[in-house]
Motif scaffolding. Sequence first.
Motif, PDB file in Angstrom:
ATOM      1  N   ARG A 198      23.360  13.482   7.456  1.00  0.00           N
ATOM      2  CA  ARG A 198      24.052  12.425   8.324  1.00  0.00           C
ATOM      3  C   ARG A 198      25.176  11.746   7.438  1.00  0.00           C
ATOM      4  NH1 ARG A 198      23.081  14.363  11.932  1.00  0.00           N
ATOM      5  NH2 ARG A 198      25.262  13.786  11.999  1.00  0.00           N
ATOM      6  N   LEU A 199      24.829  11.602   6.072  1.00  0.00           N
ATOM      7  CA  LEU A 199      26.238  11.301   5.343  1.00  0.00           C
ATOM      8  C   LEU A 199      27.335  12.198   5.240  1.00  0.00           C
ATOM      9  CD1 LEU A 199      23.947   9.680   2.456  1.00  0.00           C
ATOM     10  CD2 LEU A 199      25.243   8.573   3.936  1.00  0.00           C
ATOM     11  N   ASN A 200      27.064  13.494   5.417  1.00  0.00           N
ATOM     12  CA  ASN A 200      28.018  14.422   5.352  1.00  0.00           C
ATOM     13  C   ASN A 200      28.941  14.349   6.627  1.00  0.00           C
ATOM     14  OD1 ASN A 200      27.501  15.558   2.781  1.00  0.00           O
ATOM     15  ND2 ASN A 200      26.458  17.156   3.490  1.00  0.00           N
ATOM     16  N   ALA A 201      28.156  14.158   7.833  1.00  0.00           N
ATOM     17  CA  ALA A 201      28.801  13.802   9.098  1.00  0.00           C
ATOM     18  C   ALA A 201      29.810  12.667   8.997  1.00  0.00           C
ATOM     19  CB  ALA A 201      27.749  13.833  10.341  1.00  0.00           C
ATOM     20  N   ALA A 202      29.129  11.572   8.401  1.00  0.00           N
ATOM     21  CA  ALA A 202      30.083  10.331   8.606  1.00  0.00           C
ATOM     22  C   ALA A 202      31.365  10.344   7.550  1.00  0.00           C
ATOM     23  CB  ALA A 202      28.992   9.201   7.873  1.00  0.00           C
ATOM     24  N   ARG A 203      31.297  11.513   6.571  1.00  0.00           N
ATOM     25  CA  ARG A 203      32.428  11.612   5.799  1.00  0.00           C
ATOM     26  C   ARG A 203      33.597  12.364   6.613  1.00  0.00           C
ATOM     27  NH1 ARG A 203      30.652  14.913   0.890  1.00  0.00           N
ATOM     28  NH2 ARG A 203      33.072  14.829   0.499  1.00  0.00           N
ATOM     29  N   ALA A 204      33.258  13.080   7.491  1.00  0.00           N
ATOM     30  CA  ALA A 204      34.353  13.944   8.303  1.00  0.00           C
ATOM     31  C   ALA A 204      34.632  13.309   9.634  1.00  0.00           C
ATOM     32  CB  ALA A 204      33.570  15.216   8.523  1.00  0.00           C
ATOM     33  N   PRO A 205      35.954  12.647   9.744  1.00  0.00           N
ATOM     34  CA  PRO A 205      36.068  12.248  11.085  1.00  0.00           C
ATOM     35  C   PRO A 205      35.938  13.110  12.319  1.00  0.00           C
ATOM     36  CG  PRO A 205      37.573  11.564   9.236  1.00  0.00           C
ATOM     37  CD  PRO A 205      36.828  12.461   8.777  1.00  0.00           C
ATOM     38  N   GLN A 264      32.482   3.975  21.266  1.00  0.00           N
ATOM     39  CA  GLN A 264      33.408   4.445  21.777  1.00  0.00           C
ATOM     40  C   GLN A 264      34.286   5.362  20.859  1.00  0.00           C
ATOM     41  OE1 GLN A 264      33.233   5.553  24.794  1.00  0.00           O
ATOM     42  NE2 GLN A 264      31.944   4.217  25.960  1.00  0.00           N
ATOM     43  N   SER A 265      34.439   4.762  19.630  1.00  0.00           N
ATOM     44  CA  SER A 265      35.331   5.488  18.641  1.00  0.00           C
ATOM     45  C   SER A 265      34.938   6.215  17.686  1.00  0.00           C
ATOM     46  CB  SER A 265      36.167   4.347  18.079  1.00  0.00           C
ATOM     47  OG  SER A 265      35.367   3.643  17.080  1.00  0.00           O
ATOM     48  N   PRO A 266      35.416   7.026  17.180  1.00  0.00           N
ATOM     49  CA  PRO A 266      34.656   8.051  16.150  1.00  0.00           C
ATOM     50  C   PRO A 266      34.394   7.290  14.710  1.00  0.00           C
ATOM     51  CG  PRO A 266      36.532   9.179  17.079  1.00  0.00           C
ATOM     52  CD  PRO A 266      36.762   7.782  17.562  1.00  0.00           C
ATOM     53  N   ARG A 267      35.197   6.083  14.607  1.00  0.00           N
ATOM     54  CA  ARG A 267      34.908   5.173  13.422  1.00  0.00           C
ATOM     55  C   ARG A 267      33.383   4.751  13.519  1.00  0.00           C
ATOM     56  NH1 ARG A 267      35.518   4.868   8.138  1.00  0.00           N
ATOM     57  NH2 ARG A 267      35.342   2.703   7.524  1.00  0.00           N
ATOM     58  N   ALA A 268      33.214   4.178  14.781  1.00  0.00           N
ATOM     59  CA  ALA A 268      32.005   3.581  15.049  1.00  0.00           C
ATOM     60  C   ALA A 268      30.751   4.439  14.680  1.00  0.00           C
ATOM     61  CB  ALA A 268      31.841   3.147  16.353  1.00  0.00           C
ATOM     62  N   TRP A 269      30.995   5.688  15.061  1.00  0.00           N
ATOM     63  CA  TRP A 269      29.920   6.870  14.749  1.00  0.00           C
ATOM     64  C   TRP A 269      29.845   7.271  13.426  1.00  0.00           C
ATOM     65  CZ3 TRP A 269      25.987   8.342  17.538  1.00  0.00           C
ATOM     66  CH2 TRP A 269      26.147   8.413  18.857  1.00  0.00           C
ATOM     67  N   GLN A 270      30.874   7.190  12.714  1.00  0.00           N
ATOM     68  CA  GLN A 270      30.853   7.406  11.458  1.00  0.00           C
ATOM     69  C   GLN A 270      30.061   6.133  10.887  1.00  0.00           C
ATOM     70  OE1 GLN A 270      35.395   7.939  10.877  1.00  0.00           O
ATOM     71  NE2 GLN A 270      34.542   8.953   9.113  1.00  0.00           N
ATOM     72  N   ILE A 271      30.213   4.995  11.045  1.00  0.00           N
ATOM     73  CA  ILE A 271      29.444   3.951  10.397  1.00  0.00           C
ATOM     74  C   ILE A 271      27.876   4.020  10.775  1.00  0.00           C
ATOM     75  CG2 ILE A 271      29.030   1.434  10.433  1.00  0.00           C
ATOM     76  CD1 ILE A 271      32.284   1.134  11.213  1.00  0.00           C
TER      77      ILE A 271
END
Length: 200
Positions: A87-94, A174-181
């Motif tokens: 999950r941390l790896n997924a958060a690093r990649a927009p 709705q934004s990729p940034r929110a999913w990263q968080i």
Amino acid sequence: MLNAASTGFATGFVLILAIGAQNAFVLRQGLRRAHVFWVCLTCATSDAILIAAGVSGFGAIADSTPWLPDLMRWLGVAFLTGYGVSRLNAARAPQAALALSGEAEPLRKALLTCLAFTWLNPHVYLDTLALIGAVSVPFEGSAKLAFGGGAISASFVFFFGLGYGARLLAPLLQSPRAWQILDAGIGLLMLVLALSLALH
């Protein structure tokens, strides 16, 4: 009967309410609207099996195998660590951030992950086999069945409420940034839980 059922419901609901690895996974699936029904059903059914075992006295059998808690603990540590890192790896990649309408993982993979969160988590056994089993001791006969039924129904209410209620948060994600968080938060939670298990 009503008292036993309500006591079982309250006990089951309070124990499952704490945010843990399983709940975080259900929340994430609910936000993605990915296999929500089957994930919730798998979690609730697994809990039902464990609760039934605890109420019927299986906790005593589990206590007679001293090697089992340590085995489950280290399997849980390994699984939580691996999932947390993913999950941390997924958060690093927009580009890997998941939009709500994004492609879902296969149902089989989602269910296997869900089962691992349930059956490789030593705390699940403590809550269902030991604690719920202990609280059920004063009840006998039909009252014990009512208690177990109440605790099991609490699990179904909680998981389906969490899975489908997560959609209320959809506008915020709705934004990729929110999913990263979100992925970063879930990843850190998994690593904290893994550390907690390792030091237990």
